[in-house]
Scaffold this motif. Sequence first.
Motif, PDB file in Angstrom:
ATOM      1  N   ASP A 233       3.543   2.872   1.176  1.00  0.00           N
ATOM      2  CA  ASP A 233       2.975   2.382   2.435  1.00  0.00           C
ATOM      3  C   ASP A 233       1.450   2.466   2.365  1.00  0.00           C
ATOM      4  O   ASP A 233       0.818   3.303   3.022  1.00  0.00           O
ATOM      5  CB  ASP A 233       3.508   3.263   3.566  1.00  0.00           C
ATOM      6  CG  ASP A 233       3.865   2.436   4.782  1.00  0.00           C
ATOM      7  OD1 ASP A 233       3.333   1.323   4.899  1.00  0.00           O
ATOM      8  OD2 ASP A 233       4.672   2.915   5.594  1.00  0.00           O
ATOM      9  N   ILE A 234       0.858   1.567   1.580  1.00  0.00           N
ATOM     10  CA  ILE A 234      -0.567   1.706   1.265  1.00  0.00           C
ATOM     11  C   ILE A 234      -1.479   0.908   2.183  1.00  0.00           C
ATOM     12  O   ILE A 234      -2.696   0.983   2.067  1.00  0.00           O
ATOM     13  CB  ILE A 234      -0.867   1.298  -0.193  1.00  0.00           C
ATOM     14  CG1 ILE A 234      -0.554  -0.191  -0.414  1.00  0.00           C
ATOM     15  CG2 ILE A 234      -0.063   2.148  -1.168  1.00  0.00           C
ATOM     16  CD1 ILE A 234      -1.038  -0.722  -1.754  1.00  0.00           C
ATOM     17  N   HIS A 236      -2.340   1.323   5.114  1.00  0.00           N
ATOM     18  CA  HIS A 236      -3.179   2.089   6.025  1.00  0.00           C
ATOM     19  C   HIS A 236      -3.953   3.201   5.323  1.00  0.00           C
ATOM     20  O   HIS A 236      -4.369   4.179   5.943  1.00  0.00           O
ATOM     21  CB  HIS A 236      -2.346   2.593   7.202  1.00  0.00           C
ATOM     22  CG  HIS A 236      -1.751   1.446   7.962  1.00  0.00           C
ATOM     23  ND1 HIS A 236      -2.464   0.746   8.907  1.00  0.00           N
ATOM     24  CD2 HIS A 236      -0.565   0.814   7.834  1.00  0.00           C
ATOM     25  CE1 HIS A 236      -1.716  -0.258   9.367  1.00  0.00           C
ATOM     26  NE2 HIS A 236      -0.557  -0.246   8.728  1.00  0.00           N
ATOM     27  N   ILE A 237      -4.123   3.043   4.018  1.00  0.00           N
ATOM     28  CA  ILE A 237      -5.073   3.895   3.312  1.00  0.00           C
ATOM     29  C   ILE A 237      -6.475   3.490   3.770  1.00  0.00           C
ATOM     30  O   ILE A 237      -6.789   2.305   3.902  1.00  0.00           O
ATOM     31  CB  ILE A 237      -4.922   3.732   1.775  1.00  0.00           C
ATOM     32  CG1 ILE A 237      -3.604   4.385   1.320  1.00  0.00           C
ATOM     33  CG2 ILE A 237      -6.113   4.298   1.036  1.00  0.00           C
ATOM     34  CD1 ILE A 237      -3.327   4.261  -0.168  1.00  0.00           C
ATOM     35  N   GLN A 238      -7.318   4.519   4.035  1.00  0.00           N
ATOM     36  CA  GLN A 238      -8.657   4.227   4.544  1.00  0.00           C
ATOM     37  C   GLN A 238      -9.577   3.740   3.428  1.00  0.00           C
ATOM     38  O   GLN A 238      -9.702   4.401   2.401  1.00  0.00           O
ATOM     39  CB  GLN A 238      -9.247   5.487   5.179  1.00  0.00           C
ATOM     40  CG  GLN A 238     -10.413   5.190   6.102  1.00  0.00           C
ATOM     41  CD  GLN A 238     -10.973   6.459   6.722  1.00  0.00           C
ATOM     42  OE1 GLN A 238     -11.373   7.375   6.029  1.00  0.00           O
ATOM     43  NE2 GLN A 238     -10.984   6.512   8.034  1.00  0.00           N
TER      44      GLN A 238
ATOM     45  N   ALA B 322      -4.589   9.303   0.728  1.00  0.00           N
ATOM     46  CA  ALA B 322      -4.180   8.054   0.068  1.00  0.00           C
ATOM     47  C   ALA B 322      -2.954   8.299  -0.811  1.00  0.00           C
ATOM     48  O   ALA B 322      -2.008   7.514  -0.811  1.00  0.00           O
ATOM     49  CB  ALA B 322      -5.338   7.490  -0.759  1.00  0.00           C
ATOM     50  N   SER B 325       0.174   8.617   1.329  1.00  0.00           N
ATOM     51  CA  SER B 325       0.665   7.313   1.784  1.00  0.00           C
ATOM     52  C   SER B 325       1.387   6.589   0.659  1.00  0.00           C
ATOM     53  O   SER B 325       2.410   5.946   0.866  1.00  0.00           O
ATOM     54  CB  SER B 325      -0.493   6.442   2.267  1.00  0.00           C
ATOM     55  OG  SER B 325      -1.050   6.970   3.441  1.00  0.00           O
ATOM     56  N   GLN B 356      -5.205  10.594   8.557  1.00  0.00           N
ATOM     57  CA  GLN B 356      -5.236   9.287   7.900  1.00  0.00           C
ATOM     58  C   GLN B 356      -3.897   8.747   7.429  1.00  0.00           C
ATOM     59  O   GLN B 356      -3.731   7.543   7.300  1.00  0.00           O
ATOM     60  CB  GLN B 356      -6.177   9.339   6.700  1.00  0.00           C
ATOM     61  CG  GLN B 356      -7.628   9.418   7.106  1.00  0.00           C
ATOM     62  CD  GLN B 356      -8.530   9.499   5.882  1.00  0.00           C
ATOM     63  OE1 GLN B 356      -8.186   9.037   4.820  1.00  0.00           O
ATOM     64  NE2 GLN B 356      -9.685  10.104   6.057  1.00  0.00           N
TER      65      GLN B 356
END
Lengths: 397, 397
Positions: A233-234, A236-238, B322, B325, B356
Motif C-alpha cells: 500500500d505505497i 500514501h508514502i510521504q 515507508a 506501508s 504517516q
Amino acid sequence: MTARPANAHQARLLRLLRDSGPASRAQLGERVELSRSRLAVELDRLLATGLVAADGLAASRGGRPSHNVRLTPHLRFLGVDLGATSVDVAVTGPELEILAHRTRPVDVRDGPVAVLEQVLALAAELRTATGGAAFDGAGVGLPGPVRHPEGTPVAPPIMPGWDGFPVRESLGQELGCPVMVDNDVNLMALGERHAGVAHSVRDFICVKIGTGIGCGIVVDGRVHRGATGSAGDIGHIQVEQDGRPCPCGNRGCLEAYFGGAALAGDAEAAARAGHSPALAAMLEERGTLDAADVAAAASAGDTAALELIRLGGLRTGDVIAALVSFFNPALVVIGGGVTGLGHTLLAAIRTQVYRQSLPLATGNLPIVLGELGPVAGVIGAARLISDHLFSYPPAPH
Amino acid sequence: MTARPANAHQARLLRLLRDSGPASRAQLGERVELSRSRLAVELDRLLATGLVAADGLAASRGGRPSHNVRLTPHLRFLGVDLGATSVDVAVTGPELEILAHRTRPVDVRDGPVAVLEQVLALAAELRTATGGAAFDGAGVGLPGPVRHPEGTPVAPPIMPGWDGFPVRESLGQELGCPVMVDNDVNLMALGERHAGVAHSVRDFICVKIGTGIGCGIVVDGRVHRGATGSAGDIGHIQVEQDGRPCPCGNRGCLEAYFGGAALAGDAEAAARAGHSPALAAMLEERGTLDAADVAAAASAGDTAALELIRLGGLRTGDVIAALVSFFNPALVVIGGGVTGLGHTLLAAIRTQVYRQSLPLATGNLPIVLGELGPVAGVIGAARLISDHLFSYPPAPH
C-alpha cells in the motif's frame, strides 16, 4: 470440478501442468523428483479423476497412456478484475489461456450489490460464449485492501459501502463454485508472473499506477500480503513534508502527486493556466481530462503533458528507489492504466532509482513495463483460484 | 560433530529441539505430524548418531528411552559478530544458550588477515574457557553486504581490503568446522527471533542503528536477502532532496543525518556552537564525542542532546513509515549501538510511523527496542550455522 488433489505430489503435478502445459512423463519426472513408479501411480490417479487427460497420438484408450499428459481441456476458470471505473471479466482454460474477455464501464461507488450483479451478468454472458460449461472456480480482484483468505474488503478508501461485504461468500453462492478474492495489484503481479514479463521470476515488485498507486510484492514465488494484508500500500508514502493535502487526511502522499486522479487534476490546471494548447483543446471539447488525454497530448509532443509525466515519474521513482534499497528485487514491473504514458514515465522512474539506490541493488535490475496490459488482472485472478484448487492440504477456506 | 540429519524429518526434529528445548516424544509428535512409529524410528536413529540424547530420569540405558529427549549437551557453536570498531565472540550450547562471551575493540579497517587473526585468538580463548571441545560450526556476521551463501563481503563501504575476501573458506580451514557468513543486521534479526523480542514472530523487520543504519527482513520465518543479497540496505535511502552530502557520493541519505557517525558529528558541532554545556565539557575532556556521549548527556536532561536524538528518530521514522506501508510487518525491532538512546528515540520513531502509515498497517504494530543488546548478533550467528547444519537436503555450500 469436484475432484481435487489427494496429496502434495498430485497438487505439484497439477500446478506444473498448468504452468508448463502438456508434458511427457519423463519431463514431469525430472521436475518433481518422484520415483518412476510413484509418478506413474499419481498420474494414473489423476487420470482417473478426470483432472488430467492423455494428450498426443500415442495415448491408447485401454492401457496406460504412453505419451504426453495435460490438464483436462474442460477446466474453466473465471477471472474478475474490478477497477474504480471499469471491470474486466474473462474465462480461461486450464493453462489460464484466455478463451473470452469483456471490459465494461462500472462505478465501484454504486456498492457491492449493484456491481456484483453486473459482474454476474458478464460471467453468464461469457459462460454462454465459451460453450456453457460451469466454472471450476473464480478469482476476483478488488481495488482496495482485502482480508485474505476471507475475501472481504477492509475499509477500502475508494469503495464506499464495500467495507466488510462478504464478496467471496456471496459470489461463491451465486456462481456455485469456489471463489478467492484479493486486491487488484497482487493479481496484476500474479498475472505478469504467470504469463507476462515476470515469468519465472521469484522475487519482484509490480507497481500499478491506475487511479491510485499500489504495489504487488512477490517473495520466493508467492505474494507477500503482510501481517494485516496491507503490504504494497505505497500510495500514501510521504514524498514531500508538509506537501499537498491528500484525500487520506495526510499531506505530501505519493498519490497526491501522481496516479490517474492527480494527473487529471494537474492536466486541467495546466490547460486552464494556458500552459498546454493541446490539453486546453481537449478540456474545452469534453469538460474534463483524464490520464489517457495526457498520454495523447504527450504522444503529440505537448511539452506540458510530457513534463507532468516526467515529474510524476520522478516522484514515483523516489519511492521505488527506497523500496529497491529495502527489498532488493530481481525485477520492477510498472503496470496499470498509465502505462499508456510509456517511455517518458519509465525513463523518469529509472533515472531516480538508478541515481538513488546502491549499485549492488541496481547493478542488474530491469525496470520494465508490464506485458499483459488490461488482462494481467484477470489472468492473475485465474491463477489465484487455480493455486487454491491445486493445493494440498486444502486451504482452510 | 560429523553427524548430520539423514532426511527432512530428522532436520525438523533437530531444529525443534534447538528452538524449544527438551521435549517428550508426545510433544514432538504433536508438532511434526509424523506417525508414532515413524517418529520413534527417526528419534532412535538420531539417538544412535549422538546428535540427540535421552533426558530425564525415566530414560533407561538398555531399551528405548521412555521420556524426554534433547539435543546432545556436547554441541558447541561459535558465534562471531564483527562491527566497525569491536567484535563480539561467543560460544553457545545446543539451544544457542551462551556459555561464554567476550567483546574486544577491533578496527575493521585493519583488513581481513589481521582482524580474523584476533577473532581466532578469541575463539581459542573461549574454547578453553568452555572445556576445550571443538566447535561443531561457526556463524559470522560482518558489517557490510555479504554474498550468501558463499560468505564473501561484496564492496563493503566501511571495510577496506575485505572486498571478495573468502571469509567463510578461510575461517572454515582455521577452525576445522563448517562456517556460514552473513551481514550483521540479518544476524541481529535472527538473534531477536531466536531468543529475543521477535520470538515466534514470522514477519518482522529489525532496524539496526550502529555506526550506520541497516535493516534485517524476516519473511515467513526466514531472512529475506534479496536478488543480490543487499536487501535491507536502507542507510542510503534519500530522506532530503539535495540534502547533506553523504560519503556514498549521493546527497540527503538517511545515514548522512543519523546513526553513530552522523550523531557524533552533530554532537561535536552542537558542543562547539555552545548549544550544550554537557557535550562541550565531554568534548573538552576527550577531544571527541560518540553516540554514547549523546546518550549520557540526554539521560542527564541536556536539551541539545535530546533534540539531536529526537530529530534523528524522526528521520529514521520517515523511512520506517515507508517500509511499514510497503511491507506491512507484524513487528518493528530497533536495535544496535544507539539503543542506549532509549525512549526518546523510540518515541520519535513511533510518532512518524503512526502519523504517516495507513491505519490498517499500524493498527496492531508494536515498535520496540531489541531485547538482547550486544549478544543479539552472536546468538543470530549461532542460529545461522545451526540452521545450516540442521537442514536436509544439505545446502550446496
